[in-house]
Design an enzyme around this catalytic site. Structure first.
Site, PDB file in Angstrom:
ATOM      1  N   LYS A  53      40.101  59.065  31.150  1.00 47.17           N
ATOM      2  CA  LYS A  53      40.251  57.701  30.646  1.00 47.17           C
ATOM      3  C   LYS A  53      38.919  57.214  30.075  1.00 47.17           C
ATOM      4  CE  LYS A  53      44.152  56.890  33.586  1.00 47.17           C
ATOM      5  NZ  LYS A  53      44.672  56.616  34.903  1.00 47.17           N
ATOM      6  N   GLN A  97      43.236  53.123  39.910  1.00 50.59           N
ATOM      7  CA  GLN A  97      43.807  54.471  39.991  1.00 50.59           C
ATOM      8  C   GLN A  97      44.564  54.649  41.305  1.00 50.59           C
ATOM      9  OE1 GLN A  97      43.519  56.865  37.387  1.00 50.59           O
ATOM     10  NE2 GLN A  97      45.098  57.806  38.618  1.00 50.59           N
ATOM     11  N   ASP A 120      48.604  48.846  33.019  1.00 51.27           N
ATOM     12  CA  ASP A 120      49.540  49.852  33.546  1.00 51.27           C
ATOM     13  C   ASP A 120      50.964  49.301  33.576  1.00 51.27           C
ATOM     14  OD1 ASP A 120      48.694  52.406  34.127  1.00 51.27           O
ATOM     15  OD2 ASP A 120      47.801  51.862  36.068  1.00 51.27           O
TER      16      ASP A 120
END
Ligand code: NDP
Length: 286
Positions: A53, A97, A120
């Site tokens: 990322k 994460q 997300d």
């Protein structure tokens, strides 16, 4: 043999557009898209995802704010950090994460992210918006799958689409995105009866199970589009999807490989969401 959908190619083309828009945003508004990535602990797979990322941010001209925190970091500390990032104007997207260590409740953490920075699309507000069909962010993996299907030129209207898997991250939102495109959608899971039969009736089959060799040729209709979300390791430790690729590919019109299919799309869609968040910020200044 069906046509292989290259996630790498689709992703590279999308990234070129994202980079262009990111640079334009900087030039026109002085805004550099910023993504905060939080990693708690040392899970090896998570470390790789976080590194990828960060690389994507560099490639696309984004600012990466990285927080690598030790595994004893408390839930209260994490909530404080997210509170600060929620208010930081340079941060347009916040990604925590997953999985988090056991002492931290993931849902409490997700709920604390400002929905306008939830790139997300896991926050209940964004999940609800996806359900309604009026969304700011699309969840990254299902959104990537939609890009791959669209790259084949398949019109989903009225098609039988079967999604195997019903997780909140992949299966459920995947089904919703297909439904919004007027497909007739069936969601299968571990309690589904006659799974092979249902799959064999699919014009578009999306497998998100997480088991190697799961989708066999007898479960696939001649000429179907098959999308393999699974990321597994076979008996030899080699990365593979859910689909028995060689025998299934010969029946399909289009199929994604693993690796090189859905995988490359997920981070690209995350970058797209972060760009959109930054663009919305620019638009709100007008
Ligand atoms: P989950 O484990 O959360 O969900 C798996 C789903 O598969 C569940 O709904 C489960 O059903 C269903 N399932 C399990 N066994 C069977 C069975 N025998 N028959 C029918 N259904 C079954 O996984 P995720 O959704 O998070 O991920 C799925 C796969 O996709 C994994 O391999 C993961 O690594 C991969 N993945 C890949 C990404 C990418 O970027 N390429 C991103 C995210 C995930 P039930 O609900 O009944 O238990």
């Amino acid at each position: 043999m069906g046509n292989i959908i290259s996630g790498k190619e689709v992703s590279t083309a999308l990234r070129a557009k994202i980079r262009e828009k990111s640079l334009a945003l900087r030039e026109d508004y002085g805004i550099q898209p910023g993504l905060a990535v939080i990693l708690v602990g040392k899970d090896p797979a998570s470390q790789i995802y976080v590194r990828n990322k960060q690389r994507a941010c560099e490639e696309l001209g984004f600012h990466a704010f990285e927080y690598k925190l030790n595994e004893n970091y408390t839930q209260a500390q994490l909530l404080d950090l997210i509170g600060v990032l929620n208010k930081d104007n340079k941060v347009h997207g916040i990604l925590v994460q997953l999985p988090l260590p056991d002492h931290i409740d993931s849902q409490v953490i997700i709920n604390s992210i400002d929905p306008s920075k939830d790139v997300d699309a896991f926050h209940p507000v964004n999940v609800g918006k996806i359900m309604i069909g009026n969304y700011d962010f699309l969840p990254c993996t299902p959104a990537g799958v939609m890009e791959l299907i669209d790259s084949t030129g398949t019109d989903l209207t009225g098609k039988n689409c079967v999604v195997v898997g019903r997780s909140n991250i992949v299966g459920k939102p995947m089904a919703m995105l297909l439904l919004h495109r007027n497909a007739t959608v069936t969601i299968c899971h571990s309690k589904t009866r006659n799974l092979a039969e249902i799959c064999a009736n699919a014009d578009v089959l999306v497998s998100a199970v997480g088991r190697a060799h799961f989708i066999q040729a007898n479960m696939v209709k001649e000429g179907a589009v098959v999308i393999d979300v699974g990321m597994n390791h076979d008996e030899n430790g080699k990365l593979c999807g859910d689909v028995e690729f060689d025998e299934v590919a010969s029946k399909t019109s289009y199929i994604t490989p693993v690796p090189g299919g859905v995988g490359p799309m997920t981070i690209t869609m995350l970058m797209q969401n972060t760009l959109h968040a930054a663009e919305r910020k620019a638009a709100s200044r007008k």
